[in-house]
Design a protein around this motif. Sequence first.
Motif, PDB file in Angstrom:
ATOM      1  N   PRO A 193      16.900  27.972 -19.400  1.00  0.00           N
ATOM      2  CA  PRO A 193      18.016  29.227 -19.341  1.00  0.00           C
ATOM      3  C   PRO A 193      18.806  29.235 -18.302  1.00  0.00           C
ATOM      4  O   PRO A 193      18.429  28.615 -16.991  1.00  0.00           O
ATOM      5  CB  PRO A 193      17.254  30.420 -19.218  1.00  0.00           C
ATOM      6  N   ALA A 194      19.883  29.732 -18.321  1.00  0.00           N
ATOM      7  CA  ALA A 194      20.939  29.798 -16.949  1.00  0.00           C
ATOM      8  C   ALA A 194      20.288  30.275 -15.857  1.00  0.00           C
ATOM      9  O   ALA A 194      19.784  31.453 -16.060  1.00  0.00           O
ATOM     10  CB  ALA A 194      22.456  30.012 -17.366  1.00  0.00           C
ATOM     11  N   LEU A 195      20.540  29.967 -14.771  1.00  0.00           N
ATOM     12  CA  LEU A 195      20.009  30.663 -13.525  1.00  0.00           C
ATOM     13  C   LEU A 195      21.415  30.811 -12.972  1.00  0.00           C
ATOM     14  O   LEU A 195      21.968  30.102 -12.080  1.00  0.00           O
ATOM     15  CB  LEU A 195      19.114  29.620 -12.853  1.00  0.00           C
ATOM     16  N   GLY A 196      21.855  31.866 -12.969  1.00  0.00           N
ATOM     17  CA  GLY A 196      23.229  32.230 -12.611  1.00  0.00           C
ATOM     18  C   GLY A 196      24.304  31.415 -13.228  1.00  0.00           C
ATOM     19  O   GLY A 196      24.336  31.090 -14.292  1.00  0.00           O
ATOM     20  N   PRO A 197      24.972  30.681 -12.209  1.00  0.00           N
ATOM     21  CA  PRO A 197      25.937  29.795 -12.948  1.00  0.00           C
ATOM     22  C   PRO A 197      25.554  28.399 -13.288  1.00  0.00           C
ATOM     23  O   PRO A 197      26.201  27.493 -13.737  1.00  0.00           O
ATOM     24  CB  PRO A 197      27.177  29.544 -11.700  1.00  0.00           C
TER      25      PRO A 197
END
Length: 762
Positions: A193-197
Amino acid sequence: MKLRFAVLAGSMLAAVQPQMVFAQSTPAGGASAGIGDIVVTARRTEESAQTVPVAVTGYNSEQLEALDIKGFGDIGKTVPNLDVQRQFGSASAPQYYLRGVSTGTLKFEADAGIGLYIDGVYLGRPAGTAFDLADVERVEVLRGPQGTLFGRNSTGGAINFITARPTGEFGVKMDGTIGNYDRRKGSITVNLPALGPISARVSYLHDENRGYVRNLTPGRTFHFAEPFGTIKSAKTFGAENTDAVAAAVHIDGGALQVDYKFDYTDKVSTQLAQQLLGYDPTYLPGVGDPPFYTAAPSIYVPPSSKRQKAVALDFTTPSHLKIQGHSLTMALDVNDAITLKSITGFRKMDEFVGGNDIDGGAYIVGGLPFTNISSVQDRHQKQFTQELQVLGKTGNWDWVLGAFYFRETGRDNNPVFIGTLFPTHLPEIIPSTGPGTGNTLNAFGVPSDYLAGADASIRNKSMAAYAHLGYKAEHFELAGGIRYTKDKRREVLRAAGLIPFAAPPVTANASFDHWDFDATATYIVNRNVRGYLRFATGYLSGGVMGGNLFKPETVKSYEAGVKADLLDNKLRINAAYFISRRKNVQTLGFNAASGTFLFSSPYGRENGFEIELTAKPVEGLTLNTSYGYLHQKLANDPVNGPVNSLAPKNTLSLGAQYDSPAFANGSYVTFRVDGFYKDKRLSDPIRNAATLDMTTLPSRFDVNARLSLVDLPIGGAKAKVSAWVQNLTNNQKLEFARNLSTNVIGTFQVPRTFGVDVGFAF
């Protein structure tokens, strides 16, 4: 082994976890309304292959899986006028022929005429491309010179592998394979999953098989001085054991996009069996007489033009290849019209080829191991590349400005033993560099183990600047480009030929520069039909080999093509006719007297025709075919005489895929069959009437098939189960052959293989 196959076992366990969410889907029934677009970067920006005025073949991830393409060595299946062979000398050195231009040399001093790329990073050494990439997303093959935008050493074309970018959503994909010849394969890809950008993706692949031909002399051991160390003859030939890892990190900074990609491959493999086809009667008559070789306790397999199930090669050992690559791509949108882009790459190759037994037997003379001709090789290479681009668009105009830098260092230590007895009473074997050195014993009067081999280091540098400008209107496009290249090359010979016993070590330098151009005019009939005319030049760097300077190869190419999507996007036709004129054509040959040497034909002439057809006549059915015709003539080398053309004149592929309507649970069945044809062709660049029949490769038509059950719901996952077969008719034809002066050896194609794939996606 348990850890490796935990990948496959893990996919079984994960399938029963209902809380997981499937992250990728396929349209029900696998059918679409028409033929989909393939994205390529032929003009350094992503666009549909149908809009690019150049002959290009593209594959997306689904097509790569259907055709079982996982690396550079698999790519020559459906591309017209492209042939890829597995040659002798290294298990990791495929030979490529694209529109008659060849590559695959093991020598660091000579470059390839086909540009090979991973994620836009140029690969300096095609000899190390027979490795698996763990996470390929798409592939593009550009045919013909790419002298401005890709530029470096692309007189025949360019092949670009693009690995996958992270999705930013959690997802897992796992696949496992079981097949004959103890084929075992497992892979896993995890999107985090994306962590911020920031988003990330990691993949792992393991692939192995036990080989296809048995060795009658396995486990024979030779203790060499460093860097070679102890080598042991292989149990089987054609075996592979590969572990590969890929990682990708993407940073979405809005106007700034950053991609870091890493790939690593660790591959232990053996060559396809080098089989004795016969002897060259024009070289040392009587040397090859069976009474000489059959002195007990030698093991001798008589020459044969048919594939043998067992051979005696007591000096051919497994090779160990390690490759790693890093790339950092940054793109900054300065405004709506201008983008700045940087592509930085570092790659490293370490290959211990080990022993290469090419005399076709395991011989004992006077109680000592004897070889008619064999070699041992240790190779290392590093490269750094940096490319800067400015991409702009203003109204109907678009343009690219670029600069490119390449630096490569390498060392290749490769003694060739001719008529040599190896001591067994000493702790280690030391190759001879001349009379009174080393401890090998020569039976034929050859003064050095490096007479036909070499211990050489290289340092190559290349710098280039280029510009490309295009104008687009409703019914026509005009484009043109220019590139300037400057190459500097250095060779350091520690041992080769008469060096060092009759001449001192040699350091030789060479430099070359060249201007390249291209111009294209496209007429757009409508959004689905367009025709183009293209002129392009190309440049393959010259260099120094064995202390001898050789000139750059240059090419001028003329091409006319048409691209059309017809019948409501149910029929696609891409066709091209080309004419190429090359100067100073570089071709490598080998003989026992001088080792590897370079032909330089004053000119080469190629013309040909290519067509690719894709049709969806009814829902669920896709038909495809490609055909390539090549007529090639190479002028005689003024010193070495006639040069043979090795590329096939005709290549043909036929394919059909049927996707059934979806069942009630959303799954569907897909069946695909492919046929690949290439006609009779020569395999040795040196023209020799006495051995011509032995080195002529027969025409062949191979058939592959795959039956799959797709999108089968299991818990919270979807599964895919496939049964497949390659070389369905079990062709066992000669694939590669060379006259090595003393004898003629050849390798045969891989026999029929089959297996089952099981995959899960969450």
